[in-house]
Scaffold this motif. Structure first.
Motif, PDB file in Angstrom:
ATOM      1  N   THR A  26     103.011 -33.565  62.051  1.00 43.63           N
ATOM      2  CA  THR A  26     101.835 -33.893  62.848  1.00 43.63           C
ATOM      3  C   THR A  26     102.159 -34.972  63.869  1.00 43.63           C
ATOM      4  O   THR A  26     101.724 -34.916  65.016  1.00 43.63           O
ATOM      5  CB  THR A  26     100.690 -34.374  61.940  1.00 43.63           C
ATOM      6  N   THR A  69      99.926 -34.316  51.568  1.00 45.48           N
ATOM      7  CA  THR A  69     100.316 -32.901  51.531  1.00 45.48           C
ATOM      8  C   THR A  69      99.904 -32.136  52.774  1.00 45.48           C
ATOM      9  O   THR A  69     100.581 -31.190  53.170  1.00 45.48           O
ATOM     10  CB  THR A  69      99.697 -32.222  50.300  1.00 45.48           C
ATOM     11  N   SER A  70      98.793 -32.519  53.384  1.00 46.30           N
ATOM     12  CA  SER A  70      98.347 -31.859  54.608  1.00 46.30           C
ATOM     13  C   SER A  70      97.588 -32.854  55.468  1.00 46.30           C
ATOM     14  O   SER A  70      97.040 -33.830  54.967  1.00 46.30           O
ATOM     15  CB  SER A  70      97.461 -30.651  54.293  1.00 46.30           C
ATOM     16  N   ALA A 101      95.367 -34.621  50.752  1.00 49.50           N
ATOM     17  CA  ALA A 101      95.115 -34.272  52.146  1.00 49.50           C
ATOM     18  C   ALA A 101      94.577 -35.474  52.918  1.00 49.50           C
ATOM     19  O   ALA A 101      93.793 -36.261  52.401  1.00 49.50           O
ATOM     20  CB  ALA A 101      94.120 -33.127  52.231  1.00 49.50           C
ATOM     21  N   ALA A 137     104.465 -33.444  55.986  1.00 52.15           N
ATOM     22  CA  ALA A 137     103.237 -33.035  56.687  1.00 52.15           C
ATOM     23  C   ALA A 137     102.883 -34.013  57.794  1.00 52.15           C
ATOM     24  O   ALA A 137     102.548 -33.618  58.913  1.00 52.15           O
ATOM     25  CB  ALA A 137     102.081 -32.922  55.699  1.00 52.15           C
TER      26      ALA A 137
END
Length: 145
Positions: A93, A57-58, A25, A89
């Motif tokens: 964004t 991943t995020s 993340a 991801a």
């Protein structure tokens, strides 16, 4: 839990480069580690920090803001932060937050080191221009056919 690991430098540039691999993340804790490592590397002078974002991943809002702060910090010292790799991801964004106007995500490490200066093969996204195409009517279809 995200991890940050160092990679050896193999490509010569005008700036000394420092490679980081981001895994997991992209959040405030990860950005703090990136900021700390970047600040330590920039003590000797301007540096190019290359961040591999393939395994992200995020992405959290604090991670995006933190990366922009690291970018500002490095550019103020004469260096730069360049992201490379493809991450779904981070791509989502980037499109939502319009990050393409601030930071570019390069396809490969070599392109990031180069800064996108090498000429790239044209993608031919538009049809070729020609006199014959100028006055031609397009074939129209009705329905599916």
């Amino acid at each position: 839990m995200s991890t940050l690991s160092h990679v050896s430098n193999a490509t010569p540039t005008s700036l000394k480069s420092f490679d980081l691999i981001l895994d997991g993340a992209l959040d405030a804790a990860t950005v703090l580690a990136i900021r700390h490592d970047s600040a330590n590397a920039a003590t000797d002078g301007p540096i190019l920090v290359l961040l591999d974002v393939t395994a992200v991943t995020s992405v959290g809002a604090s991670g995006v803001v933190g990366l922009l702060e690291v970018l500002h910090l490095l550019r103020a010292r004469g260096g730069d932060l360049r992201l490379f790799g493809s991450s779904v991801a981070l791509e989502d964004t980037r499109l939502q937050a319009h990050l393409g106007q601030v930071a570019r995500i390069y396809e490969s490490r070599e392109e990031a080191v180069d800064g996108g200066c090498t000429p790239v093969r044209a993608r031919h996204l538009t049809p070729r221009f020609g006199v014959r195409n100028l006055f031609m009517r397009r074939h129209r279809t009705f329905g599916w056919g």
